[in-house]
Design a protein around this motif. Structure first.
Motif, short mmCIF file in Angstrom:
data_model
loop_
_atom_site.label_atom_id
_atom_site.label_comp_id
_atom_site.label_asym_id
_atom_site.label_seq_id
_atom_site.Cartn_x
_atom_site.Cartn_y
_atom_site.Cartn_z
N LEU A 20 0.83 -1.21 0.00
CA LEU A 20 0.00 0.00 0.00
C LEU A 20 0.86 1.26 0.00
CD1 LEU A 20 -2.78 -1.05 2.54
CD2 LEU A 20 -3.03 -0.78 0.06
N ASP A 21 1.91 1.28 0.81
CA ASP A 21 2.78 2.45 0.86
C ASP A 21 3.49 2.68 -0.46
OD1 ASP A 21 2.14 3.09 3.46
OD2 ASP A 21 3.83 2.01 4.34
N ALA A 22 3.93 1.60 -1.11
CA ALA A 22 4.63 1.75 -2.39
C ALA A 22 3.72 2.36 -3.45
CB ALA A 22 5.16 0.38 -2.85
N VAL A 192 10.56 5.73 -6.46
CA VAL A 192 9.94 5.09 -5.29
C VAL A 192 10.96 4.21 -4.57
CG1 VAL A 192 8.18 3.45 -4.51
CG2 VAL A 192 7.62 5.17 -6.25
N SER A 193 11.76 3.44 -5.32
CA SER A 193 12.74 2.56 -4.69
C SER A 193 13.81 3.36 -3.95
CB SER A 193 13.38 1.63 -5.72
OG SER A 193 14.14 2.36 -6.66
N LEU A 197 14.57 3.45 0.08
CA LEU A 197 15.88 2.79 0.26
C LEU A 197 15.78 1.30 -0.06
CD1 LEU A 197 17.15 4.45 3.57
CD2 LEU A 197 17.56 5.16 1.22
N ALA A 198 15.12 0.99 -1.15
CA ALA A 198 14.88 -0.41 -1.53
C ALA A 198 15.70 -0.74 -2.76
CB ALA A 198 13.39 -0.63 -1.83
N ASP A 199 16.71 -1.58 -2.58
CA ASP A 199 17.50 -2.05 -3.72
C ASP A 199 16.68 -3.02 -4.54
OD1 ASP A 199 19.73 -0.60 -2.94
OD2 ASP A 199 20.46 -2.21 -1.65
N ILE A 200 16.88 -3.00 -5.84
CA ILE A 200 16.20 -3.95 -6.72
C ILE A 200 16.91 -5.29 -6.63
CG2 ILE A 200 15.61 -4.47 -9.11
CD1 ILE A 200 15.40 -1.46 -9.59
N ARG A 201 16.17 -6.34 -6.24
CA ARG A 201 16.76 -7.66 -6.04
C ARG A 201 16.18 -8.63 -7.06
NH1 ARG A 201 14.89 -7.87 0.11
NH2 ARG A 201 13.08 -7.03 -0.96
N THR A 202 17.04 -9.42 -7.65
CA THR A 202 16.58 -10.43 -8.60
C THR A 202 16.61 -11.83 -7.98
OG1 THR A 202 18.80 -10.67 -9.52
CG2 THR A 202 17.33 -9.10 -10.60
N LEU A 203 17.37 -11.99 -6.89
CA LEU A 203 17.52 -13.29 -6.26
C LEU A 203 17.18 -13.22 -4.77
CD1 LEU A 203 20.98 -14.37 -7.74
CD2 LEU A 203 18.75 -15.19 -8.48
N GLN A 204 16.62 -14.33 -4.25
CA GLN A 204 16.54 -14.46 -2.81
C GLN A 204 17.51 -15.55 -2.32
OE1 GLN A 204 12.69 -15.55 -1.23
NE2 GLN A 204 12.18 -16.87 -2.95
#
Length: 321
Positions: A20-22, A192-193, A197-204
């Protein structure tokens, strides 16, 4: 873009609120950057009149109204972090209603998105059969057992398909939201990222704890213990099976069924985990670390770390600075 978030009883608070915040931030910045109306029309809907979150907060859901399907339907996770909690939850009456509604929306053209445990509800509908998907990594053995027709890869953070997208564990809700924002505007998603402070991640994969996965099966758990004691040695399937009083074929089949990978691949995971720990917690150079985990030279270990974690040695050491 019209987005309906399907909120079920005991929803995971963080997953719901971060989404919701995003979208709220995306609408705020889109008005500043582009002018005009907000890009996202987000609504909270439920199959029950009253829905409480996992923390006991009342969520103001709207009833599902007749009319055109939304462009996207998002199913957040529940606050059920173990198989013992999740399996009974999947049999609840509201879950059965939700599955029917998801299928109805899909038939009307809606794309379906889910993160973390929410991916289980999409899998329950059969929509993921024959398709690739990801899920919360610590429940991957259960997912693989319940939905053998799904091509699961829990190392990935996001997996788009023709029916929508699945995302990984917990904060994968944010990755999912940013992915949807990026479809509307890559520039807006970047703003927005950065704001969050949200890094774009492709892997967990870097977050997966191998021994946690092994606990799903007694034989695999015994293999995990044996493997940790033999990391310095070259891997032998025959030696491992003999030590565990089983056959190579049985060990191979159990690892594939529970972990979705061969014993050798899991052995490599444990080597990576150990090497990563030594990179973070010791002053050893890469050659010494390679010897500790059974490699003749640092170059081989560097390649393995890059393949499994998407990062090089310098990046991994820099994480603690």
């Amino acid at each position: 873009m019209r987005i309906s978030i399907l909120v079920l009883e005991d929803v995971f608070d963080t997953g719901l609120t971060v989404a919701l915040d995003a979208f709220k931030l995306a609408n705020k910045f889109s008005a500043q950057m582009m002018g005009g109306n907000p890009l996202f029309e987000v609504s909270l809907v439920g199959v029950r009149r009253r829905v409480r979150s996992g923390q006991g907060l009342l969520v103001p859901v709207q009833p599902i109204a007749p009319g055109p399907a939304p462009d996207w339907v998002i199913i957040p996770a529940l606050n059920t972090g173990s198989p013992e909690q999740l399996v009974p939850a999947l049999a609840r009456a509201d879950m059965q209603q939700a599955r029917k509604q998801i299928l109805r929306w899909h038939a009307e053209g809606a794309q379906i998105a889910a993160s973390c445990i929410g991916t289980f509800f999409v899998a329950e509908t059969g929509l993921l059969d024959g398709r690739e998907a990801t899920t919360t990594w610590w429940l991957a053995p259960l997912f693989r057992q319940r939905y053998p027709q799904v091509q699961l890869d829990e190392s990935r953070m996001l997996v788009p398909t023709d029916i929508g997208v699945t995302a990984g564990a917990a904060m994968g809700h944010l990755d999912l939201s940013l992915w949807l924002i990026r479809r509307a505007s890559p520039e807006l998603a970047g703003v927005v990222s950065r704001y969050l402070l949200a890094d774009i991640r492709t892997l967990q994969a870097p977050y997966i704890i191998p021994n946690h996965l092994a606990q799903a099966d007694p034989l695999v758990q015994r293999f995990e213990r044996w493997a940790r004691e033999h990391l310095k040695e070259g891997f032998s399937l025959q030696d491992a099976a003999s030590a565990l009083a089983t056959s190579p074929r049985s060990l191979q089949r159990r690892c594939q069924a529970v972990l979705g990978k061969s014993p050798l691949d899991y052995f490599q995971d444990l080597r990576v985990e150990r090497a990563q720990s030594l990179l973070h917690g010791s002053g050893m150079d890469i050659e010494a670390i390679a010897a500790e985990v059974g490699y003749l030279d640092g170059a081989t270990l560097r390649t393995l770390l890059r393949q499994r974690l998407g990062k090089g040695v310098r990046d991994l050491r820099a994480e603690l600075r």
